[in-house]
Write an enzyme that holds these catalytic residues in place. Structure first.
Site, PDB file in Angstrom:
ATOM      1  CB  ILE A 206      -0.953  -0.003   1.225  1.00 29.62           C
ATOM      2  CG1 ILE A 206      -1.870   1.232   1.211  1.00 29.62           C
ATOM      3  CG2 ILE A 206      -0.210  -0.108   2.536  1.00 29.62           C
ATOM      4  CD1 ILE A 206      -2.952   1.194   2.292  1.00 29.62           C
ATOM      5  CB  SER A 207       1.307   4.002  -2.399  1.00 32.70           C
ATOM      6  OG  SER A 207       1.514   3.237  -3.565  1.00 32.70           O
ATOM      7  CD  GLN A 208       6.009   8.411   1.312  1.00 26.55           C
ATOM      8  OE1 GLN A 208       6.577   8.053   0.278  1.00 26.55           O
ATOM      9  NE2 GLN A 208       6.458   9.397   2.062  1.00 26.55           N
TER      10      GLN A 208
END
Length: 208
Positions: free
Chosen positions: A58-60
């Site tokens: 899950i992206s920053q």
């Protein structure tokens, strides 16, 4: 009740240059902990990427915000997301536009994301299990395309599905990746490099 963790994260995003208030409100409304494993819940509002299994992340939050802001969305935008992943980015988009189409190559992730989004009562989303390199031709063209994994070069099929005046944002590269914005103007494509990033690769094909 004000969630201190959420407000702290939003303050960090503002300090990093995120200015779109509609976007920040969407990020405030979407509970990031809903999209990650319980083992990482204590890190849900850290400004960092987290693993979601199957070699994906899950992206920053900053990257989610930066990419979304670069799309310059308006409520009527027709949006295609390549790489549903956890569904977090999908949920942010769903708060900003009338409808989102999202493609995920890993069937298990697509199913999990679909379930999470339904539990949040987000019904303006169509998900599909398929090859992200091919986009979603029958639903196009799109005003905005966001790609959440890195191809070594910009996929031609996605460029073809971008409508006149549309914007695509994606990481591009192998070892060295750069966040890239593609704008379609008068039948031509204007490509801008934004900043250095690190994403998982955009793999061709689909996985059951």
């Amino acid at each position: 009740m004000v969630d201190v963790r959420t407000q702290t994260l939003l303050a960090q995003l503002r300090q990093q240059g995120i200015r779109d208030e509609r976007l920040l409100q969407a990020m405030e409304a979407v509970p990031r902990e809903h999209f990650i494993d319980e083992a990482f819940e204590h890190k849900a509002y850290d400004n960092t990427a987290l693993p979601i299994g199957l070699g994906q992340t899950i992206s920053q939050p900053y990257i989610v915000a930066r990419m979304t802001e670069l799309l310059a969305l308006w409520p009527e935008s027709r949006v295609l997301e390549i790489g549903t992943g956890s569904g977090y980015q999908t949920a942010i988009l769903a708060h900003l536009v009338k409808h989102v189409c999202s493609v995920e190559r890993i069937k298990k992730l697509q199913w999990q994301a679909k379930r999470r989004l339904k539990l949040l009562d987000l019904h303006n989303i169509s998900t599909r299990h398929g090859d992200g390199w091919q986009g979603w031709l029958s639903r196009g063209p799109f005003d905005a395309i966001i790609v959440t994994a890195a191809p070594p070069e910009i996929p031609q099929a996605l460029m073809a599905q971008l409508d006149e005046g549309g914007v695509m944002v994606l990481p591009v590269g192998d070892e060295q990746q750069h966040l890239t914005r593609v704008r379609r103007k008068g039948g031509e494509f204007v490509v801008d490099t934004v900043e250095a990033v690190r994403f998982v690769p955009l793999v061709k094909g689909e996985l059951a």
